[in-house]
Design a protein around this motif. Structure first.
Motif, PDB file in Angstrom:
ATOM      1  N   ARG A 241       0.842  -1.205   0.000  1.00 22.36           N
ATOM      2  CA  ARG A 241       0.000   0.000   0.000  1.00 22.36           C
ATOM      3  C   ARG A 241       0.873   1.248   0.000  1.00 22.36           C
ATOM      4  O   ARG A 241       0.637   2.181  -0.759  1.00 22.36           O
ATOM      5  CB  ARG A 241      -0.888   0.019   1.241  1.00 22.36           C
ATOM      6  N   ALA A 242       1.877   1.251   0.866  1.00 20.79           N
ATOM      7  CA  ALA A 242       2.713   2.446   0.997  1.00 20.79           C
ATOM      8  C   ALA A 242       3.415   2.781  -0.317  1.00 20.79           C
ATOM      9  O   ALA A 242       3.614   3.944  -0.644  1.00 20.79           O
ATOM     10  CB  ALA A 242       3.734   2.245   2.107  1.00 20.79           C
ATOM     11  N   TRP A 243       3.798   1.753  -1.078  1.00 23.96           N
ATOM     12  CA  TRP A 243       4.521   1.986  -2.324  1.00 23.96           C
ATOM     13  C   TRP A 243       3.599   2.130  -3.520  1.00 23.96           C
ATOM     14  O   TRP A 243       4.043   2.098  -4.673  1.00 23.96           O
ATOM     15  CB  TRP A 243       5.548   0.874  -2.561  1.00 23.96           C
ATOM     16  N   GLY A 244       2.301   2.217  -3.271  1.00 26.07           N
ATOM     17  CA  GLY A 244       1.369   2.514  -4.353  1.00 26.07           C
ATOM     18  C   GLY A 244       1.108   1.370  -5.302  1.00 26.07           C
ATOM     19  O   GLY A 244       0.768   1.595  -6.458  1.00 26.07           O
ATOM     20  N   PHE A 245       1.259   0.142  -4.821  1.00 27.81           N
ATOM     21  CA  PHE A 245       0.925  -1.025  -5.642  1.00 27.81           C
ATOM     22  C   PHE A 245      -0.567  -1.023  -5.961  1.00 27.81           C
ATOM     23  O   PHE A 245      -1.384  -0.648  -5.122  1.00 27.81           O
ATOM     24  CB  PHE A 245       1.239  -2.314  -4.872  1.00 27.81           C
ATOM     25  N   THR A 246      -0.928  -1.465  -7.143  1.00 28.83           N
ATOM     26  CA  THR A 246      -2.319  -1.752  -7.461  1.00 28.83           C
ATOM     27  C   THR A 246      -2.339  -3.022  -8.309  1.00 28.83           C
ATOM     28  O   THR A 246      -1.300  -3.494  -8.750  1.00 28.83           O
ATOM     29  CB  THR A 246      -2.981  -0.609  -8.266  1.00 28.83           C
TER      30      THR A 246
ATOM     31  N   LEU B 197      -0.688  -5.744  -5.850  1.00 28.27           N
ATOM     32  CA  LEU B 197      -1.276  -5.436  -4.544  1.00 28.27           C
ATOM     33  C   LEU B 197      -2.003  -6.667  -3.995  1.00 28.27           C
ATOM     34  O   LEU B 197      -1.859  -7.020  -2.826  1.00 28.27           O
ATOM     35  CB  LEU B 197      -2.254  -4.260  -4.691  1.00 28.27           C
TER      36      LEU B 197
ATOM     37  N   ALA C 227       3.810   3.014 -11.339  1.00 25.63           N
ATOM     38  CA  ALA C 227       3.672   3.010  -9.884  1.00 25.63           C
ATOM     39  C   ALA C 227       4.213   1.712  -9.287  1.00 25.63           C
ATOM     40  O   ALA C 227       4.892   1.724  -8.258  1.00 25.63           O
ATOM     41  CB  ALA C 227       2.212   3.211  -9.500  1.00 25.63           C
TER      42      ALA C 227
ATOM     43  N   LEU D 259       6.538  -0.135 -10.362  1.00 25.66           N
ATOM     44  CA  LEU D 259       7.986  -0.274 -10.532  1.00 25.66           C
ATOM     45  C   LEU D 259       8.773   0.581  -9.535  1.00 25.66           C
ATOM     46  O   LEU D 259       9.958   0.348  -9.320  1.00 25.66           O
ATOM     47  CB  LEU D 259       8.365   0.112 -11.971  1.00 25.66           C
ATOM     48  N   THR D 260       8.096   1.555  -8.899  1.00 26.01           N
ATOM     49  CA  THR D 260       8.777   2.468  -7.982  1.00 26.01           C
ATOM     50  C   THR D 260       9.563   1.728  -6.907  1.00 26.01           C
ATOM     51  O   THR D 260      10.643   2.140  -6.507  1.00 26.01           O
ATOM     52  CB  THR D 260       7.743   3.400  -7.307  1.00 26.01           C
TER      53      THR D 260
ATOM     54  N   ASP E  42      -4.592   4.937   2.836  1.00 28.25           N
ATOM     55  CA  ASP E  42      -3.330   4.191   2.894  1.00 28.25           C
ATOM     56  C   ASP E  42      -2.603   4.110   1.560  1.00 28.25           C
ATOM     57  O   ASP E  42      -1.490   3.625   1.496  1.00 28.25           O
ATOM     58  CB  ASP E  42      -3.582   2.779   3.447  1.00 28.25           C
ATOM     59  N   LEU E  43      -3.243   4.562   0.479  1.00 27.66           N
ATOM     60  CA  LEU E  43      -2.599   4.408  -0.830  1.00 27.66           C
ATOM     61  C   LEU E  43      -2.592   5.739  -1.581  1.00 27.66           C
ATOM     62  O   LEU E  43      -3.646   6.333  -1.797  1.00 27.66           O
ATOM     63  CB  LEU E  43      -3.355   3.336  -1.631  1.00 27.66           C
ATOM     64  N   LEU E  44      -1.399   6.205  -1.917  1.00 22.85           N
ATOM     65  CA  LEU E  44      -1.281   7.419  -2.720  1.00 22.85           C
ATOM     66  C   LEU E  44      -1.252   6.994  -4.186  1.00 22.85           C
ATOM     67  O   LEU E  44      -0.315   6.364  -4.636  1.00 22.85           O
ATOM     68  CB  LEU E  44       0.009   8.159  -2.351  1.00 22.85           C
TER      69      LEU E  44
ATOM     70  N   PRO F 195       6.053   6.431   0.394  1.00 23.21           N
ATOM     71  CA  PRO F 195       7.175   6.194  -0.522  1.00 23.21           C
ATOM     72  C   PRO F 195       6.721   6.140  -1.983  1.00 23.21           C
ATOM     73  O   PRO F 195       7.516   6.345  -2.895  1.00 23.21           O
ATOM     74  CB  PRO F 195       7.718   4.837  -0.078  1.00 23.21           C
ATOM     75  N   ALA F 196       5.430   5.884  -2.199  1.00 28.00           N
ATOM     76  CA  ALA F 196       4.898   5.826  -3.566  1.00 28.00           C
ATOM     77  C   ALA F 196       5.135   7.134  -4.317  1.00 28.00           C
ATOM     78  O   ALA F 196       5.149   7.156  -5.547  1.00 28.00           O
ATOM     79  CB  ALA F 196       3.401   5.531  -3.522  1.00 28.00           C
TER      80      ALA F 196
ATOM     81  N   TRP G  42       8.658   8.416  -7.373  1.00 29.26           N
ATOM     82  CA  TRP G  42       8.777   8.638  -8.816  1.00 29.26           C
ATOM     83  C   TRP G  42       7.778   9.672  -9.319  1.00 29.26           C
ATOM     84  O   TRP G  42       8.065  10.390 -10.270  1.00 29.26           O
ATOM     85  CB  TRP G  42       8.599   7.324  -9.576  1.00 29.26           C
TER      86      TRP G  42
END
Lengths: 389, 163
Positions: A230-235, A239, A356, A358-359, B55-57, B110-111, B114
């Motif tokens: 979630r924090a790294w913006g996975f979808t 996810l 997103a 790949l970040t 929780d998700l940006l 952290p999202a 980039w």
């Protein structure tokens, strides 16, 4: 007189030789031309022996200024460009863009068009997941699954070719509906494909999913916890591979998805740890079955009527801004369109799921083995056309 | 339980009476405008507060508005999502076009790593506190920020004519 006399003394394996061995860190340049990076991705690895101590990804090699083009063309003209960011799921891109424009301009597609859209989007999802399945096996040394996957994908591409004349860049979904009605035999062909795919899916599952070598290469590798995901913006499947049952089709339903019955597969750590490469891979496999289920339901209840709403030839973007996300095979594809009153969008932002997802790569590769880098990159299932746009 | 936009807006206005500058609801998707320097604390609140849990940006992006009053502005736009509660929110910070500086959201999400690099690359917004603020899509020696409305196309790049 001995033969050794007068020769230089050599000390094999002695202290002097060990002191000679250089133990510095090594830079390895992976890509931009590398078969396992799925396009032009460059990763600069710093390796301490076989272990990666840091990784720096570089993207942008095929940046084509899609967003800038979106500002200079009219709303209608931009549709074919959307085919070209994620070229493995062009139907879904068309759909995401057209629905965002429809939201901006207050257009609603007729019911038949909505069902057709779901059918083509899900077929394209299967085609895309088949590529993911085939190439992932290929990355890890299994060539056979790739041939089978492309054989079945060909079936879908042929159906699409009959539908709109193109095999990859369809431009079929348009603002207000779809370009034209289904050709003769399309429904039957789709039904036959579903029956075929269901049968061969089981074979694929036996061929790769439980293959001992494949499991060893993917289970417990590249683990992403639900919180990290979630924090790294996975979808998307990434996810869900981490155990988060979030799917745009369910959470913010669009088209007729709320009338359809389907499950959301999530990673459970069956082969290793929850959120590992194997989980991400397997979520995609299970999604193929769910897509077949969705397509069948649509075929059963496909209503008659028009396939395109009346849309003004001089469509203008009102001074509003909207965001619309759809569930692409790789995750949430979002279009953020700001209208300025003219025929063009004032600002067009494309949220590509591959970009997103790949970040996290740099962090994920840290501490991994070099051989696992290939498994980790492959498990994210990226399309560089969409990362770079 | 998904919260409606007016409820979220009220909650934010109550918590940050100074920083939150208001909600806009009549231009498509509603959004909340916040002062740029307060963005990290607002985001932190949105992420941690019980019932909100964004929780998700989804993305960070920017819009160039050279005609806005006061010499033009650049808007930085945050799209947030809660996978547990099921609601969405758009947050904006309006920066002066002359000197667009905004604190980075990377320590919270952290999202943003980039997305902020892209916004820097294409629009020239500087994110303070970003650990690695470099161009991402354009080459490192590219001149200018292509998504600025007054961007001028280069005559050539690396010896290749661009006209």
């Amino acid at each position: 007189m001995s033969a050794m006399e007068g020769m230089e003394k050599i000390d094999p394996g002695g202290t002097e030789a060990v002191a000679d061995v250089r133990t510095q860190e090594m830079f390895i340049n992976m890509g931009p031309q590398h078969p396992s990076t799925h396009g032009v991705l460059r990763v600069l690895l710093t390796a301490d022996g076989e272990v990666i101590s840091s990784a720096k990804p570089y993207v942008g090699y095929i940046h084509r200024c899609a967003e800038k083009i979106g500002e200079t063309l009219t709303l209608e003209q931009f549709t074919p460009y959307t085919d070209r960011y994620d070229y493995l799921s062009a139907m879904n891109n068309n759909l995401g863009y057209c629905m965002a424009v429809e939201k901006l301009c207050g257009i609603e597609a007729p019911e038949r068009a909505q069902y057709i859209r779901v059918i083509v989007a899900e077929l394209n999802r299967i085609a895309s997941h088949l590529v993911a399945f085939g190439t992932y096996g290929l990355d890890l040394g299994a060539f056979t699954p790739f041939c089978y996957a492309f054989r079945d994908r060909e079936w879908i591409l042929s159906l699409f070719e009959r539908l709109c004349g193109a095999r990859l860049t369809y431009n079929y979904v348009c603002i207000g509906g779809v370009r034209h009605d289904l050709p003769e035999g399309f429904l039957e062909g789709t039904r036959n494909f579903c029956d075929h795919m269901e049968k061969t899916w089981k074979e694929y599952d036996t061929l790769l999913s439980r293959n001992a070598i494949f499991v060893r290469r993917t289970a417990g590798i590249g683990v992403v916890s639900a919180e990290e995901a979630r924090a790294w913006g996975f979808t998307g499947p990434c996810l869900r591979g981490s155990g988060v049952a979030y799917d745009v089709r369910r959470a913010r339903p669009y088209l007729v998805y709320d009338k359809l019955d389907f499950d959301i597969p999530v990673g459970r750590g069956e082969a290793g740890v929850q959120g590992d490469c194997w989980d991400r891979y397997y979520v995609r496999m299970l999604e193929i079955l769910e897509s077949i289920k969705i397509v069948r339901q649509c075929l059963d209840v496909l209503p008659g009527g028009d396939v395109k709403a009346k849309v003004s030839k001089a469509l203008k973007a009102p001074e509003k801004e909207v965001y619309l996300g759809v569930e692409n095979p790789r995750g949430e594809l979002g279009h953020y369109i700001v209208g300025g009153g003219g025929k063009n969008a004032y600002r067009m932002r494309i949220r590509g799921p591959s970009f997103a997802n790949l970040t996290i790569l740099g962090k994920l590769l840290e501490g991994a083995m070099i051989a696992d880098a290939v498994a980790i990159i492959g498990s994210l299932d990226i399309v560089l056309g969409e990362v770079d746009r | 339980m998904a919260m409606e936009f007016p409820v979220i807006a009220k909650l934010l206005e109550g918590r940050f009476p100074e920083a939150v500058k208001g909600a806009v609801t009549d231009k498509g998707d509603p959004w909340i405008e916040a002062a740029a320097d307060s963005v990290p604390e607002v985001l932190e609140f949105l992420k941690e507060e019980e019932g909100l849990k964004f929780d998700l940006l989804l993305m960070v992006t920017g819009v160039d508005r050279p005609d806005a009053e006061g010499g033009g502005s650049i808007e930085v736009v945050y799209h947030l999502l809660s996978t547990t509660e099921g609601h969405e929110l758009v947050l904006k910070a309006v920066l002066p076009r002359e000197n667009p500086v905004c604190p980075s959201a990377v320590p919270i999400y952290p999202a943003a790593l980039w997305h902020e690099r892209e916004t820097f690359d294409l629009l020239g917004v500087e994110f303070t506190g970003h650990p690695d603020l470099r161009r991402i899509l354009c080459p490192e020696d590219w001149v200018g920020h292509p998504l600025r409305k007054d961007y001028e196309y280069p005559e050539e790049y690396g010896g290749i004519s661009a006209k």
